[in-house]
Design a protein around this motif. Structure first.
Motif, PDB file in Angstrom:
ATOM      1  N   ASP A  64       7.576  37.456 -19.290  1.00 45.01           N
ATOM      2  CA  ASP A  64       8.879  37.235 -18.648  1.00 45.01           C
ATOM      3  C   ASP A  64       9.471  38.508 -18.054  1.00 45.01           C
ATOM      4  OD1 ASP A  64       9.533  34.314 -19.409  1.00 45.01           O
ATOM      5  OD2 ASP A  64       8.903  35.207 -21.304  1.00 45.01           O
ATOM      6  N   LEU A  65       9.194  39.651 -18.679  1.00 42.20           N
ATOM      7  CA  LEU A  65       9.734  40.917 -18.178  1.00 42.20           C
ATOM      8  C   LEU A  65       8.783  42.039 -18.556  1.00 42.20           C
ATOM      9  CD1 LEU A  65      12.037  42.642 -16.912  1.00 42.20           C
ATOM     10  CD2 LEU A  65      13.001  42.820 -19.233  1.00 42.20           C
ATOM     11  N   THR A  66       8.449  42.870 -17.577  1.00 45.48           N
ATOM     12  CA  THR A  66       7.662  44.074 -17.828  1.00 45.48           C
ATOM     13  C   THR A  66       8.526  45.288 -17.546  1.00 45.48           C
ATOM     14  OG1 THR A  66       5.548  43.010 -17.296  1.00 45.48           O
ATOM     15  CG2 THR A  66       5.638  45.411 -17.141  1.00 45.48           C
ATOM     16  N   VAL A  67       8.565  46.214 -18.489  1.00 41.29           N
ATOM     17  CA  VAL A  67       9.323  47.451 -18.360  1.00 41.29           C
ATOM     18  C   VAL A  67       8.317  48.598 -18.279  1.00 41.29           C
ATOM     19  CG1 VAL A  67      10.975  48.998 -19.464  1.00 41.29           C
ATOM     20  CG2 VAL A  67      11.290  46.519 -19.633  1.00 41.29           C
ATOM     21  N   VAL A  68       8.337  49.315 -17.160  1.00 38.87           N
ATOM     22  CA  VAL A  68       7.373  50.396 -16.943  1.00 38.87           C
ATOM     23  C   VAL A  68       8.016  51.724 -17.331  1.00 38.87           C
ATOM     24  CG1 VAL A  68       5.824  51.507 -15.299  1.00 38.87           C
ATOM     25  CG2 VAL A  68       6.367  49.069 -15.054  1.00 38.87           C
ATOM     26  N   GLY A  69       7.426  52.408 -18.316  1.00 42.71           N
ATOM     27  CA  GLY A  69       7.972  53.674 -18.783  1.00 42.71           C
ATOM     28  C   GLY A  69       7.553  54.885 -17.984  1.00 42.71           C
ATOM     29  N   PRO A  70       6.233  55.145 -17.816  1.00 41.62           N
ATOM     30  CA  PRO A  70       5.786  56.396 -17.190  1.00 41.62           C
ATOM     31  C   PRO A  70       5.867  56.376 -15.670  1.00 41.62           C
ATOM     32  CG  PRO A  70       4.068  55.391 -18.580  1.00 41.62           C
ATOM     33  CD  PRO A  70       5.110  54.366 -18.342  1.00 41.62           C
ATOM     34  N   GLU A  71       5.871  57.568 -15.094  1.00 40.24           N
ATOM     35  CA  GLU A  71       5.984  57.699 -13.651  1.00 40.24           C
ATOM     36  C   GLU A  71       4.677  57.402 -12.907  1.00 40.24           C
ATOM     37  OE1 GLU A  71       5.393  61.881 -15.406  1.00 40.24           O
ATOM     38  OE2 GLU A  71       6.400  60.000 -15.916  1.00 40.24           O
ATOM     39  N   ALA A  72       3.536  57.715 -13.513  1.00 41.56           N
ATOM     40  CA  ALA A  72       2.271  57.575 -12.792  1.00 41.56           C
ATOM     41  C   ALA A  72       1.988  56.137 -12.346  1.00 41.56           C
ATOM     42  CB  ALA A  72       1.117  58.128 -13.631  1.00 41.56           C
ATOM     43  N   PRO A  73       2.131  55.125 -13.219  1.00 43.29           N
ATOM     44  CA  PRO A  73       1.918  53.751 -12.738  1.00 43.29           C
ATOM     45  C   PRO A  73       2.911  53.339 -11.658  1.00 43.29           C
ATOM     46  CG  PRO A  73       1.910  53.831 -15.144  1.00 43.29           C
ATOM     47  CD  PRO A  73       2.396  55.156 -14.656  1.00 43.29           C
ATOM     48  N   LEU A  74       4.145  53.844 -11.735  1.00 42.59           N
ATOM     49  CA  LEU A  74       5.134  53.514 -10.707  1.00 42.59           C
ATOM     50  C   LEU A  74       4.724  54.119  -9.365  1.00 42.59           C
ATOM     51  CD1 LEU A  74       8.340  54.066 -12.852  1.00 42.59           C
ATOM     52  CD2 LEU A  74       7.535  51.871 -11.952  1.00 42.59           C
ATOM     53  N   ALA A  75       4.263  55.369  -9.396  1.00 43.06           N
ATOM     54  CA  ALA A  75       3.800  56.007  -8.168  1.00 43.06           C
ATOM     55  C   ALA A  75       2.580  55.291  -7.598  1.00 43.06           C
ATOM     56  CB  ALA A  75       3.464  57.478  -8.435  1.00 43.06           C
ATOM     57  N   ALA A  76       1.783  54.685  -8.485  1.00 41.24           N
ATOM     58  CA  ALA A  76       0.577  53.969  -8.055  1.00 41.24           C
ATOM     59  C   ALA A  76       0.875  52.553  -7.564  1.00 41.24           C
ATOM     60  CB  ALA A  76      -0.425  53.917  -9.198  1.00 41.24           C
ATOM     61  N   GLY A  77       2.145  52.131  -7.640  1.00 36.00           N
ATOM     62  CA  GLY A  77       2.518  50.839  -7.078  1.00 36.00           C
ATOM     63  C   GLY A  77       2.481  49.668  -8.025  1.00 36.00           C
ATOM     64  N   ILE A  78       2.627  49.916  -9.336  1.00 33.16           N
ATOM     65  CA  ILE A  78       2.572  48.805 -10.284  1.00 33.16           C
ATOM     66  C   ILE A  78       3.703  47.810 -10.049  1.00 33.16           C
ATOM     67  CG2 ILE A  78       3.876  50.029 -12.100  1.00 33.16           C
ATOM     68  CD1 ILE A  78       2.062  48.616 -14.152  1.00 33.16           C
ATOM     69  N   ALA A  79       4.893  48.293  -9.716  1.00 28.48           N
ATOM     70  CA  ALA A  79       6.016  47.368  -9.489  1.00 28.48           C
ATOM     71  C   ALA A  79       5.764  46.512  -8.255  1.00 28.48           C
ATOM     72  CB  ALA A  79       7.320  48.158  -9.339  1.00 28.48           C
ATOM     73  N   ASP A  80       5.164  47.101  -7.222  1.00 26.84           N
ATOM     74  CA  ASP A  80       4.837  46.333  -6.020  1.00 26.84           C
ATOM     75  C   ASP A  80       3.864  45.200  -6.351  1.00 26.84           C
ATOM     76  OD1 ASP A  80       5.581  48.566  -3.577  1.00 26.84           O
ATOM     77  OD2 ASP A  80       5.103  49.353  -5.552  1.00 26.84           O
ATOM     78  N   ARG A  81       2.855  45.522  -7.153  1.00 22.02           N
ATOM     79  CA  ARG A  81       1.825  44.546  -7.486  1.00 22.02           C
ATOM     80  C   ARG A  81       2.383  43.414  -8.338  1.00 22.02           C
ATOM     81  NH1 ARG A  81      -3.320  46.216  -7.561  1.00 22.02           N
ATOM     82  NH2 ARG A  81      -3.716  44.013  -8.032  1.00 22.02           N
ATOM     83  N   PHE A  82       3.248  43.745  -9.291  1.00 19.86           N
ATOM     84  CA  PHE A  82       3.868  42.713 -10.117  1.00 19.86           C
ATOM     85  C   PHE A  82       4.742  41.808  -9.245  1.00 19.86           C
ATOM     86  CE2 PHE A  82       2.218  44.737 -13.749  1.00 19.86           C
ATOM     87  CZ  PHE A  82       2.512  43.988 -14.871  1.00 19.86           C
ATOM     88  N   ALA A  83       5.519  42.408  -8.358  1.00 20.53           N
ATOM     89  CA  ALA A  83       6.404  41.616  -7.496  1.00 20.53           C
ATOM     90  C   ALA A  83       5.598  40.678  -6.598  1.00 20.53           C
ATOM     91  CB  ALA A  83       7.272  42.553  -6.661  1.00 20.53           C
ATOM     92  N   GLU A  84       4.453  41.150  -6.107  1.00 17.14           N
ATOM     93  CA  GLU A  84       3.599  40.300  -5.263  1.00 17.14           C
ATOM     94  C   GLU A  84       3.142  39.047  -6.001  1.00 17.14           C
ATOM     95  OE1 GLU A  84       0.465  42.881  -4.142  1.00 17.14           O
ATOM     96  OE2 GLU A  84       1.711  44.092  -2.785  1.00 17.14           O
ATOM     97  N   ARG A  85       2.977  39.163  -7.312  1.00 12.60           N
ATOM     98  CA  ARG A  85       2.544  38.025  -8.125  1.00 12.60           C
ATOM     99  C   ARG A  85       3.717  37.216  -8.661  1.00 12.60           C
ATOM    100  NH1 ARG A  85      -2.795  38.402 -10.096  1.00 12.60           N
ATOM    101  NH2 ARG A  85      -2.361  36.365 -11.049  1.00 12.60           N
ATOM    102  N   GLY A  86       4.944  37.579  -8.266  1.00 11.11           N
ATOM    103  CA  GLY A  86       6.119  36.858  -8.737  1.00 11.11           C
ATOM    104  C   GLY A  86       6.474  37.152 -10.177  1.00 11.11           C
ATOM    105  N   LEU A  87       6.063  38.321 -10.678  1.00 15.49           N
ATOM    106  CA  LEU A  87       6.327  38.709 -12.064  1.00 15.49           C
ATOM    107  C   LEU A  87       7.514  39.673 -12.109  1.00 15.49           C
ATOM    108  CD1 LEU A  87       2.618  39.395 -13.043  1.00 15.49           C
ATOM    109  CD2 LEU A  87       4.013  37.485 -13.884  1.00 15.49           C
TER     110      LEU A  87
END
Length: 436
Positions: A64-87
């Motif tokens: 239901d909710l993913t909270v990303v702590g570190p900067e490296a996955p954010l810089a790599a686009g993890i939030a973009d990928r989750f949003a693309e999947r409707g997560l």
């Protein structure tokens, strides 16, 4: 309700601790959790940097909710990928995360937006950097790796030749790898540092309680920079008027500039500030919660962090939202491995007294243990990183909080333990009556 926390350091343990209190009926998961997180969350055997694996796992598990702590996955686009999947995900897109992943980008954005910060120049060539540094005289100067360097990319140099060598080491020797292939040479700013977190919905910044980090390894803020050796909150210099000024002159212009770039910032924006004679100026921005500031800010937060995060992740506005804070103070002392921030040994067994374990689990604790570099090995708790654990004391005064933090720090045992005993020293110097 399923909540996934990506990351396994001290910041992520603090986030997990707070979210578990805000949403006690939720099922929590964490990526390869450290020794403290393991008791709260179910382990997900995926590296925090494994974006593809995490997206697939979260979709399969209907998180239901993913909270990303570190900067490296954010810089790599993890939030973009989750949003693309409707997560639903709490954390900025890769474009907005450039505010941290590229200091050169961040500096230009600030200057173009009229956000107060230090004068700077960007270099990829060591000779050009040396010429610029020497032309500025022999005063102190700051050399920063433009990319992500795990909190070790900023070097405060006492003079020009030291700065020339710092830039040369990054650009020619590759001491910081790809992060140092581009460097930012900055004016040295005088003043006192302040950390301010703000929850952001792309347009509005909702500030949290300001805190102060202690980055140097030694007492009295001496020695090399680290990822942070301790922090405290509240900070008396951070008045409501100052916070309002930072929101209006720094945070909102930055959000507007990122939105104009096509990268609205939705997540946690961390402003590292210098309180100069000319007013607050930005030292750096981070695109996520800070460590160890999270370990003092979150325990004092009485409002639900979960509800605010869920609102941001769902695309809702934070306009009109507010945050309630405890009247108490908090001090955290980081226990580090001998040799940190240089080479250090791992695998040292930790001994944590039972009374500290019990206190840390209490509904209204006075001492909290936030693990960072720890792991459970054959039933024993062992060190696995340079910063091992943060011991947070809570008290009605800063002195009381400090005394509890230091009592806990002294009681925990492992070979080569290093920590500072003076966290909050500037505040105590301002107010003799608050001394522990």
């Amino acid at each position: 309700m399923k909540i996934l926390v990506v990351g396994n350091g001290g910041r992520e343990h603090a986030l997990l601790w707070k979210l578990a209190r805000d949403a006690p009926d939720a099922d929590f998961f964490a990526t390869r959790p450290n020794g403290g997180m393991a008791g709260i969350a179910t382990a997900v055997d995926l590296d925090p940097a494994d974006v593809d694996g995490l997206v697939a796992w979260a979709a399969e598990q209907n998180v239901d909710l993913t909270v990303v702590g570190p900067e490296a996955p954010l810089a790599a686009g993890i939030a973009d990928r989750f949003a693309e999947r409707g997560l639903a995900v709490f954390g900025p897109c890769a474009g907005a995360a450039r505010i941290e992943s590229s200091k050169a980008f961040a500096k230009k954005l600030m200057v173009d937006a009229g956000v107060p910060t230090a004068d700077y120049a960007v270099f990829r060539d060591a000779g050009a950097a040396a010429e610029h540094i020497r032309a500025g005289g022999d005063g102190p100067v700051v050399v920063k790796a433009s990319g992500l360097a795990a909190g070790k990319g900023a070097i405060v140099c006492d003079g020009a030749e030291e700065a020339v060598e710092a830039a040369r080491a990054m650009l020619e020797e590759g001491t910081l790898g790809a992060a140092g292939s581009e460097v930012v040479v900055e004016e040295f700013m005088r003043g006192e540092e302040l950390s301010l977190f703000a929850l952001c919905d792309g347009e509005t910044a909702l500030p949290l309680l300001p805190s102060q980090d202690h980055k140097r390894i030694g007492e009295g803020d001496t020695g090399p920079n680290t990822g942070g050796m301790g922090a405290y909150a509240p900070v008396s210099l951070a008045t409501a008027e100052l916070t309002d000024q930072v929101v209006e002159s720094i945070l909102h212009p930055t959000l507007h500039a990122l939105a104009a770039e096509g990268s609205p910032f939705r997540g946690l924006l961390y402003a590292g500030l210098m309180l100069t004679d000319d007013g607050p100026k930005v030292v750096e921005f981070n695109c996520r919660f800070g460590d160890p500031e999270s370990q003092v800010v979150l325990p004092l937060m009485e409002s639900s962090l979960f509800e605010l995060m869920r609102a941001v992740a769902s695309g809702e506005s934070l306009r009109g939202a507010s945050v309630r804070w405890s009247p108490n103070a908090a001090v955290t002392t980081v226990l580090a491995a001998e040799g940190y921030p240089g080479p250090y040994a791992k695998g040292m067994e930790l001994v944590v007294p039972d009374e500290l374990r019990a206190t840390s689990a209490a509904a209204h604790p006075k001492i909290l243990l936030f693990h960072a570099g720890t792991r459970v090995d054959a039933g024993a708790l062992k060190t696995s990183g340079g910063r091992v654990m943060a011991v947070t004391g809570i008290g009605s005064t800063l002195g009381e909080a400090s005394a509890r933090s230091l009592r806990g720090a002294a009681a925990i045992e492992f070979s080569g333990k290093v920590y500072r005993s003076d966290i909050g020293w500037r505040e105590f110097a301002r107010d003799e009556w608050s001394r522990p």
